[in-house]
Design a protein around this motif. Structure first.
Motif, PDB file in Angstrom:
ATOM      1  N   SER A   1       0.821  -1.210   0.000  1.00  0.00           N
ATOM      2  CA  SER A   1       0.000   0.000   0.000  1.00  0.00           C
ATOM      3  C   SER A   1       0.852   1.256   0.000  1.00  0.00           C
ATOM      4  O   SER A   1       2.016   1.253   0.408  1.00  0.00           O
ATOM      5  CB  SER A   1      -0.935   0.009   1.221  1.00  0.00           C
ATOM      6  OG  SER A   1      -0.205  -0.136   2.421  1.00  0.00           O
TER       7      SER A   1
ATOM      8  N   LYS B   1      -3.553   4.776   4.520  1.00  0.00           N
ATOM      9  CA  LYS B   1      -3.675   4.915   3.068  1.00  0.00           C
ATOM     10  C   LYS B   1      -3.386   6.358   2.682  1.00  0.00           C
ATOM     11  O   LYS B   1      -3.121   7.208   3.538  1.00  0.00           O
ATOM     12  CB  LYS B   1      -5.094   4.545   2.618  1.00  0.00           C
ATOM     13  CG  LYS B   1      -6.165   5.449   3.229  1.00  0.00           C
ATOM     14  CD  LYS B   1      -7.550   5.066   2.745  1.00  0.00           C
ATOM     15  CE  LYS B   1      -8.603   6.014   3.342  1.00  0.00           C
ATOM     16  NZ  LYS B   1      -9.948   5.729   2.816  1.00  0.00           N
TER      17      LYS B   1
ATOM     18  N   LYS C   1      -4.007   0.385  -2.195  1.00  0.00           N
ATOM     19  CA  LYS C   1      -3.627  -0.967  -1.781  1.00  0.00           C
ATOM     20  C   LYS C   1      -3.817  -1.948  -2.920  1.00  0.00           C
ATOM     21  O   LYS C   1      -4.784  -1.867  -3.685  1.00  0.00           O
ATOM     22  CB  LYS C   1      -4.457  -1.405  -0.568  1.00  0.00           C
ATOM     23  CG  LYS C   1      -4.054  -2.753   0.001  1.00  0.00           C
ATOM     24  CD  LYS C   1      -4.834  -3.069   1.283  1.00  0.00           C
ATOM     25  CE  LYS C   1      -4.378  -2.204   2.437  1.00  0.00           C
ATOM     26  NZ  LYS C   1      -4.960  -2.626   3.730  1.00  0.00           N
TER      27      LYS C   1
END
Length: 288
Positions: free
Chosen positions: A136, A230, A237
């Protein structure tokens, strides 16, 4: 003489091509492609190959009862170029190929991509299998400057480092109508960006989670750094797996079986933790 030369050329070309399981066993080695200078996955240290993918490659070779032979490769402009150069066509200059490539982004849409002009599958010459980790994009910050991230708008007032020509580079340069661009600092590598963060020259870094965890020794420095889950507004991801030539699907199935076994036994998690990187179950397994 003609037949001798022809035989030698044929022998040379066959030794440079991806091979079947039988040929791999006969040669007593498997040629494994990994990205060069890409810690914590694959890199050289004091003349010794190290990294997560090096450890995985050794396990795969051991399971096949052969020796690993490393095919170091740089990254091209896109994944399709990498797969062409390493797996199905060979290097532009020396034409060598690998039996398997590690750390390939596993994306079903990419696998099913079709050429606009012909309607044919553009990636039918490779088989992508065995996702073994979910990677990610994240943001790491100096907790003294940015205790947590509530909005990317915070980077109108805080500097953030990115590696040149990566998704975070493009994203932070254009986000919020370009209002963040003045605070974006560009670096040749994520290692350089991480050093700048540790030296307090910048307030944050955006990059691959595994690399930031490794370079910042995040596991032992969570009091110093905050790490997001994130990066907002981008696909943050994806799974990484392996790729083999479409001619040798049997090899792909064999390696996929080994990797599934490593996952169940916790061996994959052990490898990632050896490099202080948190292991994350592949998305395709999370969905099952």
């Amino acid at each position: 003489m003609f037949f001798k030369i022809t035989f030698l050329i044929t022998l040379l070309l066959s030794s440079l091509s991806a091979r079947s399981l039988e040929e791999i066993h006969d040669s007593d080695e498997i040629i494994i492609a990994i990205y060069e200078n890409f810690p914590p996955y694959s890199y050289m240290e004091d003349g010794v190959a190290k990294g997560i993918d090096i450890e995985l490659g050794k396990l795969l070779a051991k399971s096949l009862n052969v020796k690993p032979k490393w095919y170091w490769t740089g990254s091209d402009e896109n994944l399709e170029d990498d797969l062409r150069n390493v797996i199905w066509k060979g290097h532009l200059i020396h034409k060598t190929k690998a039996d398997v490539m590690l750390r390939v982004p596993f994306d079903y849409k990419f696998i099913r991509q079709r050429e606009k002009s012909t309607g044919e599958l553009s990636n039918e010459l490779v088989v992508m299998k065995a996702p073994y980790h979910a990677e990610s994009w994240v943001i790491a910050t100096d907790k003294e400057k940015i205790p947590e991230i509530n909005s990317l708008a915070q980077f109108q007032f805080n500097t953030i480092g990115v590696e040149l020509d990566t998704l975070p580079d493009a994203h932070f340069t254009v986000s919020f109508q370009g209002k963040l661009k003045a605070n974006v600092r560009h670096y040749v590598s994520i290692l350089d960006a991480s050093k700048a963060l540790k030296d307090k020259k910048i307030n944050a870094v955006a990059g691959l989670k595994s690399q930031l965890e490794y370079f910042l020794d995040y596991k032992n420095n969570q009091d110093k750094y905050y790490m997001s889950e994130k990066i907002d507004y981008v696909k943050s991801k994806w799974d990484i797996g392996i790729a083999v030539s479409h001619e040798f699907r049997a090899l792909g199935y064999e390696l996929e079986g080994f990797i599934e076994e490593y996952y169940k036994k916790g061996l994959l998690k052990d490898i990632f933790e050896k490099y202080n990187v948190s292991y994350e179950k592949p998305i395709v397994l999370q969905e099952n």
